[in-house]
Design a protein around this motif. Sequence first.
Motif, PDB file in Angstrom:
ATOM      1  N   PHE A  98       0.901  -1.322   0.130  1.00 17.47           N
ATOM      2  CA  PHE A  98       0.005   0.076  -0.005  1.00 17.47           C
ATOM      3  C   PHE A  98       0.953   1.213   0.014  1.00 17.47           C
ATOM      4  CE2 PHE A  98      -2.539  -3.409   2.235  1.00 17.47           C
ATOM      5  CZ  PHE A  98      -3.791  -3.297   1.438  1.00 17.47           C
ATOM      6  N   ASP A  99       1.001   1.737  -1.005  1.00 21.21           N
ATOM      7  CA  ASP A  99       1.964   2.952  -1.104  1.00 21.21           C
ATOM      8  C   ASP A  99       1.166   4.183  -2.078  1.00 21.21           C
ATOM      9  OD1 ASP A  99       4.048   4.773  -1.498  1.00 21.21           O
ATOM     10  OD2 ASP A  99       5.445   3.145  -1.985  1.00 21.21           O
ATOM     11  N   PRO A 100       0.587   5.324  -1.520  1.00 21.13           N
ATOM     12  CA  PRO A 100      -0.312   6.330  -2.348  1.00 21.13           C
ATOM     13  C   PRO A 100       0.933   7.233  -2.971  1.00 21.13           C
ATOM     14  CG  PRO A 100      -0.185   6.755   0.083  1.00 21.13           C
ATOM     15  CD  PRO A 100       0.343   5.340  -0.076  1.00 21.13           C
ATOM     16  N   THR A 101       1.972   7.097  -2.605  1.00 17.57           N
ATOM     17  CA  THR A 101       3.005   7.868  -3.422  1.00 17.57           C
ATOM     18  C   THR A 101       3.336   7.361  -4.592  1.00 17.57           C
ATOM     19  OG1 THR A 101       4.936   6.589  -2.303  1.00 17.57           O
ATOM     20  CG2 THR A 101       4.142   8.396  -1.141  1.00 17.57           C
ATOM     21  N   ILE A 102       3.048   5.964  -4.960  1.00 15.66           N
ATOM     22  CA  ILE A 102       3.199   5.406  -6.374  1.00 15.66           C
ATOM     23  C   ILE A 102       2.039   5.619  -6.948  1.00 15.66           C
ATOM     24  CG2 ILE A 102       3.921   3.398  -7.618  1.00 15.66           C
ATOM     25  CD1 ILE A 102       5.361   2.540  -5.134  1.00 15.66           C
TER      26      ILE A 102
END
Length: 328
Positions: A38-42
Amino acid sequence: MAAAHALTSDTHTRVAATVPKPASLLPRGAFDSHVHVFDPTIGPYASNRAYTPEDAPLDRLIAFNKSISKYGTGSSIVLVQPSPYKSDCTVLLKCLQELQNQKRAAYGIAVVDVQAIQDTELERMHKLGVRGIRLNFQADGKGVDIPGLMASLRTAAARIAHLPGWIIQLFVPGFVWDNIFDGVRTLPVPIIADHLGGMRGASKLGPDLAENPLQQPGFNSLVRLAQMSKLIIKVSGLYRASGSTETCYHDTRPIIETLSREVPDQCIWGSDWPHTGEGKDRVNGDLGVKEPFRSIDDAAILENVREWVGGEGAWQKLMTDNPSRLFQ
């Protein structure tokens, strides 16, 4: 021996509650067949998601994987597209690319719009390690539309049947296997049954079934489909099947023992890191609030599973041989 590190509810590295025995750590060549990033920066989450998770980026996943590996180098991993991203696989594919760049063995299970996706995109996914698509009928806590589920299975199977080694990964309540038994038998691709196939330990069954969880609806169908080699059962998410946290989900033991005895060649293991919550708790949830991950004693779970599957041969099949045959 020092305690191994485990990634828990806030995704930071902590000392595990249980000091793992070397025999229960992941052997060389093992697979963790169910993890998420889970990585909203990607890439952004879908606006119509059921929940907003805490962050669990790739570097923390790699650290966790190393911590439960016998030799500290990490195992092969299977990244599973989590529901908050819906069918936008940007994060999944970028992580697979990064893992390839690091020369780490990794595969993926995607979520796609089977009606709209082009063959060129499926082929690109395949080159990056994707080996199947996921249908999740548990993430939002709502009921299961059986005719709709079977229609989705048939459509998905027809769309990916030409891709070598591709499967459908399915997360449904356990009783559903009775309803879809005949349909699954005729599919042109195999199914992975997520999280013990949705079966439950005694702590999550009514009094009429708690004494014999092997009699719960769907279990016999699950085993029979696996015996027909139409189904692979994932030993994962024990905390989804059991409320017995004080015994480290000991009431799932009869289920795991039976699966290991009856279909040892059709079982694989997954940690389910970073341990997301329950769909039933998300109805009308606030997407502006990040849902914390569960605090899970991964070392204790591994020790229990190692004991319950039986001898070294069954452990080797679960951790190494079976997933190596499935993910190529």
